[in-house]
Design an enzyme around this catalytic site. Structure first.
Site, PDB file in Angstrom:
ATOM      1  N   ARG A  18       0.803  -1.232   0.000  1.00 15.18           N
ATOM      2  CA  ARG A  18       0.000   0.000   0.000  1.00 15.18           C
ATOM      3  C   ARG A  18       0.835   1.281   0.000  1.00 15.18           C
ATOM      4  NH1 ARG A  18      -4.158   0.124   4.458  1.00 15.18           N
ATOM      5  NH2 ARG A  18      -2.837  -1.325   5.615  1.00 15.18           N
ATOM      6  N   GLY A 143      -5.363  -7.463  15.500  1.00 13.65           N
ATOM      7  CA  GLY A 143      -5.634  -8.671  16.265  1.00 13.65           C
ATOM      8  C   GLY A 143      -6.196  -8.282  17.628  1.00 13.65           C
ATOM      9  N   ASN A 229       1.576   1.999   6.905  1.00 12.77           N
ATOM     10  CA  ASN A 229       1.211   1.133   5.780  1.00 12.77           C
ATOM     11  C   ASN A 229       1.015   1.905   4.486  1.00 12.77           C
ATOM     12  OD1 ASN A 229       0.941  -1.408   7.324  1.00 12.77           O
ATOM     13  ND2 ASN A 229      -0.682  -0.266   8.351  1.00 12.77           N
TER      14      ASN A 229
HETATM   15  C1  UD1 Z   1      -0.056  -8.137  12.846  1.00 13.61           C
HETATM   16  C2  UD1 Z   1      -0.623  -9.036  13.956  1.00 13.61           C
HETATM   17  C3  UD1 Z   1      -1.860  -8.367  14.541  1.00 13.61           C
HETATM   18  C4  UD1 Z   1      -1.529  -6.988  15.060  1.00 13.61           C
HETATM   19  C5  UD1 Z   1      -0.885  -6.158  13.956  1.00 13.61           C
HETATM   20  C6  UD1 Z   1      -0.367  -4.861  14.533  1.00 13.61           C
HETATM   21  C7  UD1 Z   1      -0.073 -11.320  13.338  1.00 13.61           C
HETATM   22  C8  UD1 Z   1      -0.587 -12.582  12.781  1.00 13.61           C
HETATM   23  N1  UD1 Z   1      -0.940 -10.323  13.407  1.00 13.61           N
HETATM   24  O1  UD1 Z   1      -1.023  -8.105  11.827  1.00 13.61           O
HETATM   25  O2  UD1 Z   1      -2.366  -9.140  15.605  1.00 13.61           O
HETATM   26  O3  UD1 Z   1      -2.691  -6.342  15.547  1.00 13.61           O
HETATM   27  O4  UD1 Z   1       0.239  -6.853  13.372  1.00 13.61           O
HETATM   28  O5  UD1 Z   1       0.101  -4.043  13.496  1.00 13.61           O
HETATM   29  O6  UD1 Z   1       1.061 -11.259  13.729  1.00 13.61           O
HETATM   30  N2  UD1 Z   1       6.239  -9.622   8.314  1.00 13.61           N
HETATM   31  C9  UD1 Z   1       7.334 -10.343   7.905  1.00 13.61           C
HETATM   32  N3  UD1 Z   1       7.151 -11.549   7.314  1.00 13.61           N
HETATM   33  C10 UD1 Z   1       5.925 -12.077   7.116  1.00 13.61           C
HETATM   34  C11 UD1 Z   1       4.804 -11.334   7.562  1.00 13.61           C
HETATM   35  C12 UD1 Z   1       5.003 -10.118   8.149  1.00 13.61           C
HETATM   36  O7  UD1 Z   1       8.477  -9.907   8.050  1.00 13.61           O
HETATM   37  O8  UD1 Z   1       5.852 -13.182   6.587  1.00 13.61           O
HETATM   38  C13 UD1 Z   1       6.453  -8.323   8.951  1.00 13.61           C
HETATM   39  C14 UD1 Z   1       5.865  -7.192   8.138  1.00 13.61           C
HETATM   40  O9  UD1 Z   1       6.815  -6.651   7.248  1.00 13.61           O
HETATM   41  C15 UD1 Z   1       5.476  -6.186   9.222  1.00 13.61           C
HETATM   42  C16 UD1 Z   1       5.124  -7.085  10.416  1.00 13.61           C
HETATM   43  O10 UD1 Z   1       5.756  -8.302  10.177  1.00 13.61           O
HETATM   44  O11 UD1 Z   1       6.532  -5.370   9.603  1.00 13.61           O
HETATM   45  C17 UD1 Z   1       3.659  -7.258  10.600  1.00 13.61           C
HETATM   46  O12 UD1 Z   1       3.116  -7.882   9.477  1.00 13.61           O
HETATM   47  P1  UD1 Z   1       1.688  -7.488   8.898  1.00 13.61           P
HETATM   48  O13 UD1 Z   1       1.422  -8.322   7.712  1.00 13.61           O
HETATM   49  O14 UD1 Z   1       1.589  -6.034   8.739  1.00 13.61           O
HETATM   50  O15 UD1 Z   1       0.760  -7.968  10.086  1.00 13.61           O
HETATM   51  P2  UD1 Z   1      -0.737  -7.561  10.330  1.00 13.61           P
HETATM   52  O16 UD1 Z   1      -1.605  -8.334   9.434  1.00 13.61           O
HETATM   53  O17 UD1 Z   1      -0.875  -6.113  10.313  1.00 13.61           O
HETATM   54 CA    CA Z   2       0.436  -4.238   9.546  1.00 10.54          CA
END
Ligand code: UD1
Ligand code: CA
Length: 453
Positions: A18, A143, A229
């Protein structure tokens, strides 16, 4: 609490779709530093033994930025982004045998305060797993934290939540703390049977509870958990960063005449009793000692300003500008990669690049160090107590000795010995009456031209 050893894991693999950008999200600048540096800096306050950044999209650039912050940072690559638990698991080979605590931060969540992380470590005395939560004004798709009394029972992601669970306003920030070995053990058990088909880090809470362990929540202000984001959120985050930086400078004893017009970088350091006027921009790498003055409309980057120095209005200091005590830099002066010793005065309209100026030397208006020949840069050395006349061009490499002078309008191409006066300009010739005769000639020519039209 006695100092425990801490491993820091910073998740930074996401693309940030985004943001609509070619640049990985965590590298977008915030306070003149990559967003990632903010999380690293918050984590650094715990004095971690190990720091691991989990990179994915733009991994090479992210790794470079991480090492620019601190070269001891390790970077692991998560080739496919299968979820936050999967991301944490990538750090296991490096950290599994580390004693002490693991703290997980997000690279796109820049405002977590060091005090908050300390509170999480402290809460580990009562719970095996500690989650950082916040009361959300608009809980959106965060979450949700399902609690009973002091206990956190589980975290449910918005996509998987019932209407009843979605009504919960206590939300997950993403920051988590547990003993390193336990965290990796739990993460290894996480599956991906959920609405997103992802490995959720949040599942470690329920898994810990199944083992009969305790999970708890530390609550922080929602402003700390602000995530980025979109570009709009990046702009909001910048505003928030600047608001905090201004408040911190004021609290540290710095006078800001018009705080809302001053812009700081993540690493700006300003000493007590320094005065900063309106519309001043601090780029990366600026340190200002106590009792200096930065007047209106200055742009400073990569420079050091010592006690008692004054800069501006309208001055530009670029990387490598080093101002000793009581140096005065005035309006429309640009200084790059140059050391100005104590008491040097550069009042007006001057460019100093790749130079060293000895103490108490005066640089006249319009002086230029001609440091670039189109291919290479060259140095200018000016001794102490010299006087550089206005509009002197110093064609580098060139040296001006101690107590020497240059005549105004000189082009200095040869070294000037100490105590000498260098005159490098055409000799003046006066032609009596010639100005008046020329004027008459011009007027006559103009009148003749009018007559023919
Ligand atoms: C996550 C949480 C959610 C919380 C929110 C807060 C989980 C499952 N959910 O959701 O409970 O309220 O953050 O912002 O954890 N990332 C990686 N590798 C991956 C996936 C993510 O490095 O495979 C990193 C992303 O770059 C980011 C962070 O982890 O910095 C969070 O990932 P994102 O996909 O934004 O999580 P949310 O769905 O927002
Ligand atoms: Ca996020």
């Amino acid at each position: 609490m006695s100092q425990v050893s801490v491993s820091l894991i910073v998740l930074a693999a996401g693309q940030g779709t985004r943001m609509n950008s070619d640049l990985p999200k965590v590298l977008h600048p915030l306070g003149a530093a990559p967003m990632l540096h903010h999380a690293l800096r918050a984590g650094q306050s715990l004095e971690p033994e190990r720091v691991v950044v989990v990179a994915g999209h733009g991994a090479e650039a992210v790794a470079r930025a991480a090492r620019a912050f601190d070269e001891t940072v390790d970077v692991v690559v998560q080739a496919e982004q299968l979820g936050t638990a999967h991301a944490v698991a990538q750090a296991a080979p490096l950290l599994a045998d580390e004693p002490g605590e693991a703290v997980v931060l997000y690279g796109d969540t820049p405002f977590i305060r060091p005090e908050t992380l300390q509170r999480m470590l402290a809460a580990r005395e009562s719970h095996e797993v500690v989650i950082l939560g916040f009361e959300a004004k608009d809980p959106g798709r965060y979450g949700r934290l399902v609690t009973r009394g002091d206990e956190l029972e589980r975290i449910v992601e918005w996509k998987d939540a019932t209407d009843q669970e979605r009504a919960i306003t206590l939300c997950n920030s993403g920051v988590i703390c547990a003993e390193t070995a336990l965290l990796f053990g739990l993460v290894a058990e996480v599956g991906n049977e959920n609405a997103s088909g992802e490995y959720y880090l949040t599942d470690v809470v329920a898994l810990a509870r199944e083992r009969g362990l305790s999970a708890g929540v530390v609550i922080c202000d929602e402003a700390e958990t602000l995530g980025v984001n979109t570009r709009a959120q990046l702009a909001d985050a910048e505003a928030e960063f600047q608001r905090r930086a201004r408040a911190a400078a004021l609290a540290d004893g710095v006078t800001l005449t018009a705080p809302e017009t001053v812009f700081f970088a993540l690493d700006t350091f300003i000493g007590r009793d320094t005065i900063v006027g309106p519309n001043v921009v601090f780029g990366p790498g600026v340190t200002v000692e106590s009792g200096a003055e930065i007047r209106a409309f200055c742009h400073l980057e990569g420079c050091h300003i010592s006690r008692g120095a004054t800069v501006g209005p309208f001055a530009r200091l670029r990387p490598g500008a080093e101002l000793a005590e009581d140096v005065h830099v005035g309006n429309f002066v640009e200084i790059k990669n140059s050391v100005l010793d104590e008491g040097v005065k550069v009042g007006h309209l001057t460019y100093l690049g790749d130079a060293h100026v000895g103490e108490h030397t005066n640089i006249g208006a319009g002086t230029v160090t001609c440091n670039y020949d189109g291919v290479s840069k060259h140095r200018t050395e000016i001794g102490p107590r010299a006087f550089i006349g206005s509009d002197t061009m110093l064609v580098a490499p060139v040296t001006v000795g101690a107590n020497a002078m240059t005549a105004s309008g000189s082009v200095i191409t040869e070294d000037v010995p100490a105590e000498a006066l260098a005159v490098g300009r055409a000799r003046q010739v006066n032609k009596p009456g010639l100005a008046a005769r020329m004027m008459d000639m011009f007027r006559a020519a103009k009148a003749a031209k009018k007559g023919t039209n």
